[in-house]
Design an enzyme around this catalytic site. Structure first.
Site, PDB file in Angstrom:
ATOM      1  N   ASN A 148     -10.388  -2.953  -6.708  1.00 14.65           N
ATOM      2  CA  ASN A 148      -9.529  -1.998  -7.438  1.00 14.65           C
ATOM      3  C   ASN A 148     -10.058  -1.646  -8.835  1.00 14.65           C
ATOM      4  O   ASN A 148      -9.610  -0.678  -9.444  1.00 14.65           O
ATOM      5  CB  ASN A 148      -8.086  -2.512  -7.544  1.00 14.65           C
TER       6      ASN A 148
ATOM      7  N   ASP B 217       0.831  -1.214   0.000  1.00 12.40           N
ATOM      8  CA  ASP B 217       0.000   0.000   0.000  1.00 12.40           C
ATOM      9  C   ASP B 217       0.865   1.264   0.000  1.00 12.40           C
ATOM     10  O   ASP B 217       1.968   1.267   0.547  1.00 12.40           O
ATOM     11  CB  ASP B 217      -0.882  -0.028   1.251  1.00 12.40           C
TER      12      ASP B 217
HETATM   13  C1  FPP Z   1      -2.153   0.110  -3.318  1.00 12.24           C
HETATM   14  O1  FPP Z   1      -1.590   1.403  -3.215  1.00 12.24           O
HETATM   15  C2  FPP Z   1      -1.482  -0.595  -4.378  1.00 12.24           C
HETATM   16  C3  FPP Z   1      -2.094  -1.140  -5.451  1.00 12.24           C
HETATM   17  C4  FPP Z   1      -3.539  -1.114  -5.675  1.00 12.24           C
HETATM   18  C5  FPP Z   1      -1.294  -1.814  -6.501  1.00 12.24           C
HETATM   19  C6  FPP Z   1      -0.209  -2.692  -5.979  1.00 12.24           C
HETATM   20  C7  FPP Z   1       0.631  -3.107  -7.104  1.00 12.24           C
HETATM   21  C8  FPP Z   1       1.962  -3.034  -7.119  1.00 12.24           C
HETATM   22  C9  FPP Z   1       2.783  -2.633  -5.982  1.00 12.24           C
HETATM   23  C10 FPP Z   1       2.671  -3.475  -8.325  1.00 12.24           C
HETATM   24  C11 FPP Z   1       2.954  -4.922  -8.148  1.00 12.24           C
HETATM   25  C12 FPP Z   1       3.499  -5.414  -9.363  1.00 12.24           C
HETATM   26  C13 FPP Z   1       3.471  -6.687  -9.748  1.00 12.24           C
HETATM   27  C14 FPP Z   1       4.161  -6.962 -10.975  1.00 12.24           C
HETATM   28  C15 FPP Z   1       2.801  -7.784  -9.018  1.00 12.24           C
HETATM   29  P1  FPP Z   1      -2.501   2.665  -3.488  1.00 12.24           P
HETATM   30  O2  FPP Z   1      -2.384   3.029  -4.907  1.00 12.24           O
HETATM   31  O3  FPP Z   1      -3.900   2.378  -3.020  1.00 12.24           O
HETATM   32  O4  FPP Z   1      -1.822   3.726  -2.580  1.00 12.24           O
HETATM   33  P2  FPP Z   1      -2.526   4.971  -1.874  1.00 12.24           P
HETATM   34  O5  FPP Z   1      -3.370   4.391  -0.766  1.00 12.24           O
HETATM   35  O6  FPP Z   1      -1.374   5.766  -1.376  1.00 12.24           O
HETATM   36  O7  FPP Z   1      -3.329   5.690  -2.918  1.00 12.24           O
END
Ligand code: FPP
Length: 245
Positions: free
Chosen positions: A73, A25
């Protein structure tokens, strides 16, 4: 500086969790702080994912489950979803190229149905091509939601009862576990959530009944091997009683 350099030194120092789950996250906030698009945060998060999964394998973790994309998501802007799908595709293509010299077993947990045919084929190729390896099992949770997983389990079990394969009186906790995406795997001992949020966000609800949670005040793209060491150190200080005394 990472704590664990060699596999041999690990058990000398700390007890390793057998199964670690990570809720990756904070990509969006990382990007926002830098006035970058959210996709830049996911790209940086993808690099951290590669680094940390490699590190977990190197230090001898047996199972690692990372939450890459949840059933919720899909509500994000299309541009962000497209960027994430591109990131998954690039990673899976890269992983296929490593087939000969890697030991990691790649598994996907979640409902693959909504992904493109190209992504589905890459997932299949990765799962089949890595199935005979003997290293760490890496579960990549994609279109994963624990409630969805439980609904699926209930449907499977109900179908078994209906067609006479399952005796309703013999249904127990193992019946549920055996019908989850993680069937046959140990429950996570430790779940790490970076970015300071105190939420489980529909991740491994059944499997985490006795899991130790470690919340860390680091955004995922900034997460390092030393942060993983720190989470393992905290895990070692916990007194796990599993409901006993
Ligand atoms: C949550 O952070 C993260 C995600 C929804 C995506 C997670 C994916 C990756 C880390 C890439 C992984 C890659 C592979 C190849 C498996 P957020 O965007 O919700 O963060 P925020 O809460 O700060 O907005």
């Amino acid at each position: 500086m990472a704590l664990f350099k060699k596999k041999q030194s690990i058990s000398d120092e700390l007890v390793l969790p057998e199964h670690i789950g990570i809720i990756m996250d904070g990509n969006g906030r990382w990007a926002k702080k830098r006035h970058l698009p959210r996709s830049a945060g996911h790209n940086a998060g993808g690099k951290t994912f590669r680094k940390i999964s490699r590190y977990c394998s190197d230090i001898g973790i047996k199972y690692l489950t990372v939450y890459a994309f949840s059933t919720e998501n899909w509500r994000r802007p299309q541009e962000e979803i497209d960027a994430l799908m591109k990131l998954f595709k690039d990673y899976l293509e890269e992983a296929v190229k490593d087939f000969k010299d890697d030991s990691i077993v790649v598994r996907f947990i979640g409902d693959k149905t909504p992904f493109s045919d190209e992504l589905k084929a890459l997932m299949k190729e990765n799962e089949e091509g890595s199935a005979d390896r003997d290293g760490m099992v890496l579960n990549i949770a994609m279109n994963y939601g624990s409630r969805d997983e439980l609904v699926r389990a209930v449907k499977n079990i109900s179908a078994g009862v209906k067609n006479g394969e399952i005796d309703i009186d013999l249904i127990d906790e193992n019946t549920i576990s055996d019908n989850l995406y993680t069937a046959g795997q140990p429950d996570p001992d430790l779940i790490i959530r970076p970015s300071g949020e105190y939420r489980i966000s529909n991740f491994m609800l059944w499997q985490s009944a006795y899991t130790e949670f470690v919340i860390m005040n680091k955004l995922w793209p900034d997460f390092t091997e030393s942060d993983l060491d720190e989470a393992i150190r905290i895990f070692n200080q916990r007194n796990r009683r599993f409901g006993g005394v």
